[in-house]
Design a protein around this motif. Structure first.
Motif, short mmCIF file in Angstrom:
data_model
loop_
_atom_site.label_atom_id
_atom_site.label_comp_id
_atom_site.label_asym_id
_atom_site.label_seq_id
_atom_site.Cartn_x
_atom_site.Cartn_y
_atom_site.Cartn_z
N VAL A 44 -82.28 26.28 -37.26
CA VAL A 44 -83.04 25.18 -35.29
C VAL A 44 -83.94 24.16 -36.44
N LEU A 45 -83.97 24.43 -37.89
CA LEU A 45 -85.42 22.86 -38.93
C LEU A 45 -84.24 22.72 -39.18
N ASP A 46 -82.63 22.86 -39.35
CA ASP A 46 -81.65 21.65 -40.60
C ASP A 46 -80.56 21.70 -39.33
N PRO A 47 -80.58 20.30 -39.05
CA PRO A 47 -79.71 19.98 -37.61
C PRO A 47 -78.28 20.01 -38.11
N TYR A 48 -77.79 19.84 -39.87
CA TYR A 48 -76.18 20.24 -39.88
C TYR A 48 -75.92 21.73 -39.79
N LEU A 49 -76.97 22.28 -39.94
CA LEU A 49 -76.55 23.76 -40.09
C LEU A 49 -76.02 24.14 -38.99
N VAL A 55 -91.50 30.82 -27.07
CA VAL A 55 -91.40 29.37 -28.13
C VAL A 55 -89.70 30.60 -29.23
N HIS A 56 -89.13 31.39 -29.11
CA HIS A 56 -88.40 32.27 -29.92
C HIS A 56 -87.35 31.00 -30.12
N PRO A 57 -87.04 31.06 -31.35
CA PRO A 57 -85.64 29.93 -31.89
C PRO A 57 -84.19 30.39 -30.88
N VAL A 58 -84.20 31.18 -30.99
CA VAL A 58 -82.67 32.34 -29.72
C VAL A 58 -82.62 31.46 -29.19
N ARG A 59 -83.31 30.66 -28.15
CA ARG A 59 -83.24 29.67 -27.12
C ARG A 59 -82.46 28.79 -27.72
N GLU A 60 -82.93 27.87 -28.47
CA GLU A 60 -82.08 26.73 -29.04
C GLU A 60 -80.54 26.94 -29.64
N MET A 61 -81.21 28.14 -30.58
CA MET A 61 -79.16 28.58 -30.83
C MET A 61 -78.59 29.05 -29.94
N VAL A 62 -79.03 29.70 -29.13
CA VAL A 62 -77.83 30.16 -27.95
C VAL A 62 -77.35 28.54 -27.21
N GLY A 63 -78.38 27.58 -26.85
CA GLY A 63 -78.15 26.90 -26.44
C GLY A 63 -77.08 25.70 -27.48
N ALA A 64 -77.01 25.64 -29.01
CA ALA A 64 -76.15 24.90 -29.67
C ALA A 64 -74.58 25.51 -29.83
N GLY A 65 -74.86 26.87 -29.36
CA GLY A 65 -73.37 27.05 -29.17
C GLY A 65 -73.13 28.07 -30.86
N LEU A 66 -74.62 28.28 -31.51
CA LEU A 66 -74.43 29.94 -31.96
C LEU A 66 -74.02 31.22 -31.76
N ARG A 67 -73.06 31.79 -32.17
CA ARG A 67 -72.67 33.24 -32.40
C ARG A 67 -74.33 33.99 -31.84
N VAL A 68 -74.55 34.20 -30.96
CA VAL A 68 -76.06 35.61 -31.49
C VAL A 68 -75.59 36.64 -30.59
N GLY A 84 -83.72 33.90 -42.99
CA GLY A 84 -83.82 32.70 -42.50
C GLY A 84 -85.10 32.92 -41.94
N GLU A 85 -85.49 34.15 -41.61
CA GLU A 85 -86.53 34.86 -40.96
C GLU A 85 -88.09 34.58 -40.71
N TRP A 86 -88.81 34.15 -42.39
CA TRP A 86 -89.61 33.70 -42.64
C TRP A 86 -90.32 32.29 -42.16
N PRO A 87 -91.33 32.16 -41.14
CA PRO A 87 -91.41 30.90 -41.22
C PRO A 87 -91.30 29.62 -42.15
N VAL A 88 -90.84 28.78 -41.96
CA VAL A 88 -90.99 27.78 -43.08
C VAL A 88 -92.56 26.52 -42.88
N ASN A 89 -93.55 26.89 -43.51
CA ASN A 89 -95.19 26.57 -43.42
C ASN A 89 -95.49 26.63 -45.03
N GLU A 90 -97.11 26.38 -45.24
CA GLU A 90 -97.24 25.57 -46.10
C GLU A 90 -98.03 27.15 -46.91
#
Length: 191
Positions: A57-62, A94-107, A8-14
């Motif tokens: 952060v791209l998968d709301p279920y996960l 814009v690093h996803p760590v902010r959203e990860m911590v906010g979602a309650g993930l263990r970081v 899950g490190e590399w961007p998901v893009n074209e």
């Protein structure tokens, strides 16, 4: 046995496709346990820690399954700000760590490969990762230190069964570390 997976490190893009997110889903989604039926048929994710994992952060279920109310799964995400910023994430703010911590993930903040990560103006080191988290991502040390993960999410070492004198040594080391981190932040982050 604790298992760490780099995913899950590399961007998901074209350019890179969806492989990064597909790998995360493969190791994090509940797996059917062979030979079990009913409630016991679904086991925990295949890993204890994920190296990077920022595409979660791209998968709301996960994101909900890993964090959510009370943190359903004890999987730790090792976020490496210096290694990600520049070509995997455009900038620290814009690093996803902010959203990860906010979602309650263990970081946990990690510095990744000291030889290959960063640049002359962004040297990778454990203390620099904390400085980047506070100064560049815009979060506080308390956001990380007060997080459920604490120092235990990053280690497969457990205090249970450890002699009291060893627990005291570990506690003293953690208090020294905490003091040193606060000193580094005070020195390197203007408020």
């Amino acid at each position: 046995m604790g298992v760490t997976c780099h995913a899950g490190e590399w961007p998901v893009n074209e350019r890179f496709g969806t492989g990064s997110l597909d790998n995360l889903r493969a190791v994090l989604q509940p797996q059917a346990a062979e030979g079990l039926e009913g409630e016991g048929a679904v086991s925990a994710p295949l890993v204890s820690r994920v190296g990077h994992g920022i595409q979660v952060v791209l998968d709301p279920y996960l994101l909900n399954y890993m964090g959510g109310e009370g943190g359903k799964q004890p999987v730790c995400f090792e976020c490496c700000l210096t290694a990600n910023v520049g070509w995997k994430v455009p900038s620290s703010d814009v690093h996803p760590v902010r959203e990860m911590v906010g979602a309650g993930l263990r970081v946990a903040l990690c510095c990744d490969n000291l030889l290959l990560s960063g640049s002359t103006d962004r040297a990778p080191s454990p203390s620099n990762e904390i400085v980047h988290f506070v100064r560049d991502v815009g979060m506080t040390y308390e956001d990380l230190a007060g997080h459920r993960a604490g120092e235990q999410c990053t280690s497969f070492f457990r205090l249970q069964g450890t002699a009291v004198w060893e627990q005291d040594k570990i506690g003293a080391w953690l208090r020294t570390f905490e003091h040193d981190v606060r000193t580094i932040i005070a020195t390197n982050v203007s408020t």
